[in-house]
Design a protein around this motif. Structure first.
Motif, PDB file in Angstrom:
ATOM      1  N   LEU A   1      23.452 132.619  10.251  1.00  0.00           N
ATOM      2  CA  LEU A   1      24.493 133.419   9.622  1.00  0.00           C
ATOM      3  C   LEU A   1      24.910 134.539  10.558  1.00  0.00           C
ATOM      4  N   SER A   2      26.180 134.893  10.467  1.00  0.00           N
ATOM      5  CA  SER A   2      26.719 136.013  11.236  1.00  0.00           C
ATOM      6  C   SER A   2      27.375 136.993  10.288  1.00  0.00           C
ATOM      7  N   CYS A   3      27.357 138.241  10.682  1.00  0.00           N
ATOM      8  CA  CYS A   3      28.035 139.289   9.917  1.00  0.00           C
ATOM      9  C   CYS A   3      28.757 140.188  10.916  1.00  0.00           C
ATOM     10  N   ALA A   4      30.074 140.144  10.873  1.00  0.00           N
ATOM     11  CA  ALA A   4      30.897 140.953  11.772  1.00  0.00           C
ATOM     12  C   ALA A   4      31.263 142.258  11.085  1.00  0.00           C
ATOM     13  N   ALA A   5      31.041 143.353  11.785  1.00  0.00           N
ATOM     14  CA  ALA A   5      31.298 144.674  11.232  1.00  0.00           C
ATOM     15  C   ALA A   5      32.482 145.326  11.927  1.00  0.00           C
ATOM     16  N   SER A   6      33.193 146.155  11.178  1.00  0.00           N
ATOM     17  CA  SER A   6      34.293 146.927  11.744  1.00  0.00           C
ATOM     18  C   SER A   6      34.439 148.209  10.953  1.00  0.00           C
ATOM     19  N   GLY A   7      35.140 149.141  11.530  1.00  0.00           N
ATOM     20  CA  GLY A   7      35.465 150.360  10.816  1.00  0.00           C
ATOM     21  C   GLY A   7      34.782 151.602  11.333  1.00  0.00           C
ATOM     22  N   ARG A   8      33.529 151.469  11.747  1.00  0.00           N
ATOM     23  CA  ARG A   8      32.793 152.612  12.289  1.00  0.00           C
ATOM     24  C   ARG A   8      31.906 152.123  13.433  1.00  0.00           C
ATOM     25  N   THR A   9      31.213 153.051  14.055  1.00  0.00           N
ATOM     26  CA  THR A   9      30.391 152.693  15.213  1.00  0.00           C
ATOM     27  C   THR A   9      29.196 151.868  14.764  1.00  0.00           C
ATOM     28  N   PHE A  10      29.257 150.594  15.035  1.00  0.00           N
ATOM     29  CA  PHE A  10      28.250 149.645  14.557  1.00  0.00           C
ATOM     30  C   PHE A  10      26.849 150.019  15.035  1.00  0.00           C
TER      31      PHE A  10
ATOM     32  N   ASN B   1      25.154 144.602  19.578  1.00  0.00           N
ATOM     33  CA  ASN B   1      25.992 145.792  19.371  1.00  0.00           C
ATOM     34  C   ASN B   1      27.300 145.713  20.154  1.00  0.00           C
ATOM     35  N   ALA B   2      27.311 144.952  21.223  1.00  0.00           N
ATOM     36  CA  ALA B   2      28.555 144.788  21.981  1.00  0.00           C
ATOM     37  C   ALA B   2      29.574 143.967  21.196  1.00  0.00           C
ATOM     38  N   LYS B   3      29.086 143.122  20.292  1.00  0.00           N
ATOM     39  CA  LYS B   3      29.973 142.276  19.485  1.00  0.00           C
ATOM     40  C   LYS B   3      30.084 142.755  18.047  1.00  0.00           C
ATOM     41  N   ASN B   4      29.423 143.877  17.741  1.00  0.00           N
ATOM     42  CA  ASN B   4      29.459 144.423  16.372  1.00  0.00           C
ATOM     43  C   ASN B   4      29.040 143.378  15.341  1.00  0.00           C
ATOM     44  N   THR B   5      27.997 142.647  15.662  1.00  0.00           N
ATOM     45  CA  THR B   5      27.594 141.525  14.820  1.00  0.00           C
ATOM     46  C   THR B   5      26.079 141.517  14.620  1.00  0.00           C
ATOM     47  N   VAL B   6      25.679 141.210  13.403  1.00  0.00           N
ATOM     48  CA  VAL B   6      24.272 141.002  13.085  1.00  0.00           C
ATOM     49  C   VAL B   6      24.112 139.547  12.662  1.00  0.00           C
ATOM     50  N   TYR B   7      22.969 138.968  13.016  1.00  0.00           N
ATOM     51  CA  TYR B   7      22.714 137.555  12.772  1.00  0.00           C
ATOM     52  C   TYR B   7      21.464 137.369  11.907  1.00  0.00           C
ATOM     53  N   LEU B   8      21.427 136.227  11.248  1.00  0.00           N
ATOM     54  CA  LEU B   8      20.210 135.813  10.563  1.00  0.00           C
ATOM     55  C   LEU B   8      19.984 134.344  10.906  1.00  0.00           C
ATOM     56  N   GLN B   9      19.007 134.102  11.778  1.00  0.00           N
ATOM     57  CA  GLN B   9      18.632 132.741  12.128  1.00  0.00           C
ATOM     58  C   GLN B   9      17.626 132.254  11.099  1.00  0.00           C
ATOM     59  N   MET B  10      17.959 131.166  10.437  1.00  0.00           N
ATOM     60  CA  MET B  10      17.119 130.645   9.365  1.00  0.00           C
ATOM     61  C   MET B  10      16.615 129.261   9.755  1.00  0.00           C
TER      62      MET B  10
END
Length: 127
Positions: A20-29, A74-83
């Motif tokens: 799973l991926s979660c892309a963040a935007s809006g503030r400093t990730f 942090n360079a991609k503003n993304t958090v992952y969950l490898q399941m």
């Protein structure tokens, strides 16, 4: 405001893997610890995993330890969950979440009405 958008869910057989991926935007990730939660049908939303701002610390609920891995870019503003080694009981809608000023050890207690949440992505594991 922080906007979160999850992706990567789907249908998988037991024993399989998903990321799973979660892309963040809006503030400093990079200033936010991040977490994954899940909600199965008929059950309350539960904490799955969290990661600190620089990924130095991670936390997992007992049922996923050794199978799931949370990480972030942090360079991609993304958090992952490898399941990995998915089980039927992992079937749920998965949400990423964060909160202003909350550390990774505090996010497990993030109330539904607080912080920032994505819209969720469905994971279905067939046995």
């Amino acid at each position: 405001q922080v906007q979160l958008v999850e992706s990567g869910g789907g249908l998988m057989q037991a024993g399989g893997s998903l990321r799973l991926s979660c892309a963040a935007s809006g503030r400093t990730f990079s200033r936010y610890a991040m977490a994954w939660f899940r909600q199965a049908p008929g059950k309350e939303r539960e904490f799955v995993a969290s990661v600190s701002e620089t990924a130095d610390n991670t936390y997992y609920t007992d049922s996923v330890k050794g199978r799931f891995t949370i990480s972030r870019d942090n360079a991609k503003n993304t958090v992952y969950l490898q399941m990995n080694s998915l089980k039927a009981e992992d079937t749920a809608v998965y949400y990423c979440a964060t909160g202003d000023g909350l550390g990774s050890y505090e996010l497990p207690d993030l109330p539904l009405g607080a912080g920032y949440w994505g819209q969720g992505t469905q994971v279905t594991v067939s046995s």
